[in-house]
Design an enzyme around this catalytic site. Structure first.
Site, mmCIF file in Angstrom:
data_model
loop_
_atom_site.group_PDB
_atom_site.id
_atom_site.type_symbol
_atom_site.label_atom_id
_atom_site.label_comp_id
_atom_site.label_asym_id
_atom_site.label_seq_id
_atom_site.Cartn_x
_atom_site.Cartn_y
_atom_site.Cartn_z
ATOM 1 N N HIS A 1 31.648 41.091 44.741
ATOM 2 C CA HIS A 1 31.718 40.984 43.045
ATOM 3 C C HIS A 1 32.722 41.622 42.327
ATOM 4 O O HIS A 1 33.093 40.773 41.456
ATOM 5 C CB HIS A 1 30.325 41.759 42.625
ATOM 6 C CG HIS A 1 30.247 41.540 41.240
ATOM 7 N ND1 HIS A 1 30.528 42.954 40.336
ATOM 8 C CD2 HIS A 1 29.892 40.570 40.273
ATOM 9 C CE1 HIS A 1 30.197 42.563 39.040
ATOM 10 N NE2 HIS A 1 29.708 41.050 39.046
ATOM 11 N N GLU B 1 35.581 38.881 42.745
ATOM 12 C CA GLU B 1 35.004 37.585 41.785
ATOM 13 C C GLU B 1 35.758 37.970 40.443
ATOM 14 O O GLU B 1 36.244 37.080 39.838
ATOM 15 C CB GLU B 1 33.705 37.533 41.787
ATOM 16 C CG GLU B 1 33.245 36.356 41.010
ATOM 17 C CD GLU B 1 32.035 36.660 39.918
ATOM 18 O OE1 GLU B 1 30.982 37.033 40.573
ATOM 19 O OE2 GLU B 1 32.076 36.763 38.807
ATOM 20 N N HIS B 2 35.443 39.124 39.855
ATOM 21 C CA HIS B 2 36.090 39.444 38.597
ATOM 22 C C HIS B 2 37.650 39.475 38.609
ATOM 23 O O HIS B 2 38.041 38.917 37.528
ATOM 24 C CB HIS B 2 35.681 41.017 38.188
ATOM 25 C CG HIS B 2 34.274 40.994 37.531
ATOM 26 N ND1 HIS B 2 34.240 41.212 36.078
ATOM 27 C CD2 HIS B 2 32.944 40.597 37.780
ATOM 28 C CE1 HIS B 2 32.961 41.353 35.682
ATOM 29 N NE2 HIS B 2 32.236 40.901 37.039
ATOM 30 N N GLU C 1 28.528 46.340 33.538
ATOM 31 C CA GLU C 1 27.558 45.168 33.943
ATOM 32 C C GLU C 1 26.696 45.816 34.545
ATOM 33 O O GLU C 1 25.335 45.358 34.573
ATOM 34 C CB GLU C 1 28.210 44.321 34.648
ATOM 35 C CG GLU C 1 27.873 43.104 34.980
ATOM 36 C CD GLU C 1 28.402 41.977 36.013
ATOM 37 O OE1 GLU C 1 29.613 42.063 36.068
ATOM 38 O OE2 GLU C 1 27.704 40.972 36.362
#
Lengths: 558, 473
Positions: free
Chosen positions: B88, B91-92, B168
């Protein structure tokens, strides 16, 4: 699909006939046909035979702004009430029939209007329409079902208190709209829902659910002929009637106002906002462009760049104008860990100030226009989105040629337009601020806290360990400072000389070494370069009382 | 450009008479409708480039739009203990620029072309998509092929972005009591499987990430042999493929890492996990270990989920929401497309004043009923109708169509989409009884319960009367 040659040729012609190729500055919209029945129901129909199903959406011009005072949530419950049983079938039976068709029938309510939506496979269209017409024209609002629905609604309201974002939004709207019809939650409150009866639902239904007060949008696998012979006769049986006139007074709270809610959470949920505009406001398009650049444009927006990308303070941050038939709100919404709340608020206000002061760049303007125009087709790329869109176009009087007009409406917006609407509709002095957070962790449980609302020149982080600001009228009001002489301390660094001397956020510095201090500039020039061995004496006012603070080798506290 | 959906013929025909044309239009529409039963296998085109990149294309010309998606076969299941959430995080970081494109320029460029873009990570995959007008489809091809190969990872972009990911986590999990409980449940139900940890990763792991972690992860997992493209919408296959080969073809081959991961041994006793958080209402979830679509039982579970919570005439809604007035909401969720075996999840939110134990009992009763009473013909058919109709509705969205193809490809093979409806149709009442008995047992389940704590009452916080300020609670 393996298909005979002739089929392919003729399908090619068919496609040419039905759709039309788009140039980059003309937006392709499926052909929309508009009809008005004798009972004044407006029907908008757009065909799309790519998939064998149909979507019907009926708009009723009776949203939460039509709730009588004390009966907030009435429009919401009435819409739900359509599905609670008719004079022919119970709710259970209707649900059974719908589910057996693999269809769905739902209601939804907003501030301005409510909707009733049917989605059904083409092969079951007639049966689906039977059910749709039945719930629309023959609801009975049975006592027991209504009671259950009310309890569910109250439980739902209670559950929303677990969502800090929801809590913030409710507080914001309450504060901004005061008693105006946009101020209460659409689904009502724990106090208002119990007061609603099946009789009041029935009255609301009879008042607003009239064909002359509705718009119907139909999309999907249904032809014009089928609409004419299959749909129109059904809806023609509805009787037009007098509808209560809309009465709406826009009463907005004038800031500044701050609402803080304490919750044991790790993030501060923040809303900064003020009065907005209505959909019909001619500035809507300039505002769209301005808002895109400020915070609506995702990764192309300034707020996201400053607060998320550069500083990692938030995951989600954006700004929007919530436009309705009447003026709505403007909001900046973000979440950041508790300790960063003050900083994030400052930065957001800085951006509001900046876009009001200087014209946006050519690149930004160009990017905004390109996105708003280019992304238009994605607003209508499913049946559900298309029916929504058609209803909005009709409701807000945008004209069915809106897709053709839209590109030039956006393209014509200039930097001057953006500057003008920024100045007009953004209020970095008079905003409403809502913070839902662990107030202690966010440093907001003290009576005095601050925001940075001027540019870099006015602030100073000094080696003394304090950040100081010029006192603006807003800060004066916020911090309850009687006169605007002096400068105010807005941060004290832990373990600094100022901290050791007992200085606190909110202290107003009036003199340094007996010399009057009127502005940060004065402060800078008097202090000059700070050295550890220096001792300075400040005249400080705190909560109305003045006293001297000595900072330096000899430690003193007030 | 207007295009026919068929790649066989392209010649312009001679003019037909208008009357004949209209006749055929009607004829064709009827034909088109009946043809919608045909499977995707005939419409979807697949090819594999020399560097191992699989390309899956589906033309759809109902609107001048395309969804262009790049799917990497890497998710949280590929991570290691101590570095959870790395997929993840990467991904950022994929938005932070390449040699050609500056940090965060990616989205700006897509948006300037009137498109939308985003990405998402799951336990099984990381996917990047752009929804854009057909005449701009070359833009994402260019940008995606660039960042697959030439991603630049900089410390100054990494540090704030780590903070963003922590925010997040706070938003999605730490401050959301139900989500927090879900995380706890997964960690209890899965012990040796990498589904044990959350996709976003543990907070401490996120804090500890280094740039080196990201660089080696990108090297290992982001190569053509470990990825595939899915493109659905208004394009011409030959033209698109040309551009794809040109841009993606140059990315060096790389190696597809092995994908086998540890699975949990059979669970032989019920597990329970509690969490206490400030909340208004309690919440209960129950996860049962089940197979994925590699077992035909998975399709039976699809039907079971529909019977339990599909629509307002479903058993949960009728019995728990309406008749017994126990819950605000109750749901049953299958896990068909999980790459490793997942969980069949029941969840329920009790109404105020109702005990969790009571709700649990009611849920258990529904499960027991499925084991002892065969589902009637009407109810079974109703469930199948619901599933089939949803399948049709779902195809209205290009994005969703592409996503479904891709998820099948990740779990097994995109072609397995064509098995979906036939398998659903085959499910019998006996199957349902058998499958419920096999999997929906207490010994095989983990129960998670959220115990709501009342909000703390605070002493009055002193405030200046003249500031318009209200402090609540």
């Amino acid at each position: 699909m393996r298909a005979p040659r002739r089929f392919i040729f003729l399908l090619f012609i068919c496609l040419l006939f039905i759709s039309w190729c788009s140039e980059s500055d003309v937006i392709a919209l499926p052909v929309v046909q508009k009809s008005i029945l004798p009972n004044q129901l407006v029907i908008l129909h757009a065909e799309d035979h790519s998939l064998p199903f149909v979507t019907l959406e009926l708009l009723v011009d009776g949203g939460s702004r039509s709730d009588p005072p004390g009966q907030e949530g009435l429009s919401y419950l009435t819409a739900k009430g359509l599905l609670l049983g008719t004079s022919v079938h119970s709710a259970g039976r209707i649900n059974e029939d719908i589910d057996y068709l693999g269809a769905s029938i739902n209601t939804s309510s907003g501030k301005d209007y409510s909707t009733l939506t049917l989605r059904v496979l083409k092969k079951d269209l007639e049966k689906g329409l039977d059910i749709f017409m039945e719930v629309l024209t023959k609801p009975t609002f049975p006592d027991e079902e209504v009671r259950r629905e009310k309890e569910k609604t109250i439980a739902g309201i209670q559950a929303e208190d677990d969502q800090p974002g929801e809590v913030a939004e409710k507080e914001f709207r309450k504060a901004l709209f005061r008693t105006s019809p946009y101020g209460h939650p659409v689904n009502g409150t724990k106090e208002s829902i119990p007061k609603i009866t099946r009789d009041s639902m029935d009255r609301f239904y009879k008042s607003y659910y009239r064909p002359n007060n509705c718009v119907l949008a139909v999309s999907g696998d249904i032809s014009a002929e089928e609409v004419k012979t299959g749909l129109m006769p059904r809806f023609s049986s509805m009787l037009a009637g007098e509808v209560p006139p809309a009465s709406f007074t826009s009463v907005f709270a004038k800031g500044p106002e701050t609402i803080k809610v304490n919750k044991e959470i790790t993030q501060a949920n923040i809303i900064i906002g003020s009065e907005g505009i209505s959909r019909g406001n001619p500035d809507f398009y300039a505002v769209s462009v301005m808002n895109y650049i400020l915070g609506g444009g995702g990764f192309a927006s300034r707020l996201l760049e400053e607060i998320r990308n550069k500083r990692g303070l938030a995951y989600s941050i954006d700004s929007f104008f919530d436009t309705g038939k009447y003026p709505g709100s403007f909001q900046i919404v973000l979440q950041t860990k508790n300790a960063s709340a003050g900083e994030a608020i400052s930065l957001a206000l800085q951006q509001m100030e900046l876009i009001r002061k200087e014209p946006v760049s050519d690149k930004e303007l160009d990017g905004a226009r390109k996105y708003l125009i280019g992304s238009f087709p994605m607003l209508i790329d499913t049946q559900a989105k298309l029916t929504d869109f058609l209803l909005r176009v009709q409701y807000y009087g945008l004209g069915l040629d809106f897709p053709e007009k839209y590109p030039s409406l956006i393209q014509s917006i200039t930097k001057e337009d953006v500057l003008r609407v920024a100045k007009k509709y953004l209020h970095p002095e008079d905003y409403i601020l809502v913070v839902v957070a662990d107030l202690k962790e966010s440093g907001m449980n003290t009576a005095a806290y601050f925001r940075k609302i001027s540019d870099q020149k006015d602030i100073t982080q000094h080696d003394l360990g304090i950040t100081v600001y010029n006192i603006t009228p807003r800060l004066q009001k916020e911090l309850n400072i009687e006169d605007n002489r002096g400068i105010v301390v807005t941060a004290v660094r832990p373990d600094s000389p100022a901290d050791a001397a007992g200085m606190k956020v909110g202290d107003v510095i009036l003199q340094i070494d007996r010399k009057p201090v009127g502005s940060v500039k004065d402060f800078e020039s008097i202090i000059g370069r700070w050295e550890d061995t220096r001792i300075i004496e400040l005249l400080v006012k705190r909560l109305g009382k003045s006293s001297y603070v000595v900072i330096g080798s000899y430690l003193n506290t007030i | 450009m207007c295009q026919s959906g068929f790649h066989k013929e392209g010649k312009i025909i001679r003019k037909e008479s208008l009357r004949g044309l209209i006749f055929f239009l009607v004829f064709l529409l009827v034909l088109a409708l009946s043809k919608s039963e045909a499977g995707l296998r005939e419409n979807v085109y697949e090819t594999v480039l020399p560097n191992g990149l699989k390309v899956i294309l589906l033309e759809n010309h109902k609107a001048p739009l395309v969804t262009f998606q790049v799917w990497y076969r890497v998710g949280s299941r590929n991570e290691v203990w101590g570095k959870t959430g790395l997929s993840h995080m990467l991904e950022h970081m994929m938005f932070k620029g390449t040699k050609k494109v500056g940090p965060e320029e990616f989205s700006r460029i897509i948006q300037e072309n009137g498109g939308n873009d985003n990405a998402f990570t799951s336990s099984d995959y990381t996917a990047y998509f752009e929804n854009i007008s057909s005449d701009s489809v070359d833009v994402p091809i260019d940008l995606e092929s660039d960042r697959m190969q030439n991603l630049v990872l900089r410390e100054e972009d990494f540090n704030p972005e780590k903070m963003v990911v922590m925010e997040e986590r706070r938003l999605r999990t730490d401050d959301d009591p139900q989500s927090f409980l879900s995380e706890q449940l997964d960690a209890t139900a899965f012990q040796t499987s990498p589904y044990h940890w959350p996709v976003i990763g543990w907070m401490e792991d996120i804090r500890r990430f280094t740039l080196e972690d990201l660089k080696s992860y990108h090297r290992m997992y982001y190569n053509p042999a470990n990825a595939f493209l899915v493109v659905v919408g208004d394009f011409k296959k030959e033209v698109l493929l040309q551009t794809i080969k040109e841009k993606f073809g140059q990315v060096p081959k790389g190696q597809a890492p092995t994908q086998a991961r540890d699975k949990d041994p059979v669970q032989t006793g019920e597990r329970r996990v509690f969490t206490k958080k400030e909340a208004q209402l309690p919440f209960i979830i129950m996860g049962y270990h089940i197979p994925n679509l590699t077992s035909p039982d998975s399709y039976v579970l699809e039907v079971i989920a529909e019977i339990l919570s599909g629509g307002k005439s479903s058993r949960f809604y009728k019995n728990l929401v309406h008749n017994k007035q126990l819950v605000l909401d109750a749901d049953a969720d299958n896990s068909l497309l999980s790459k490793d075996p997942g969980l069949f999840m029941l969840s329920a939110e009790p109404l105020p004043g109702k005990e969790t134990a009571e709700v649990e009992k009611a849920l258990d009763q529904e499960i027991e009923r499925l084991k002892s009473e065969p589902v009637g013909d009407n109810e079974l058919q109703k469930a199948k109708n619901g599933i089939e109709a949803s399948f049709v509705y779902g195809q209205d969205s290009l994005f969703y169509q592409a996503m479904l193809l891709a998820e099948h490809e990740i779990a097994l093979d995109w072609r397995s989409i064509d098995d979906y409806i036939p398998s659903i149709r085959r499910v019998s009442a006996d199957d349902i009884m058998r499958v419920t008995k096999s999997y929906l047992n207490n010994d095989n389940r983990t129960v998670g319960i959220l115990i709501p704590l009342p909000p703390k009452t605070e002493k009055n916080i002193p405030g200046d009367g003249s500031i318009k300020e209200r402090v609540i609670r």
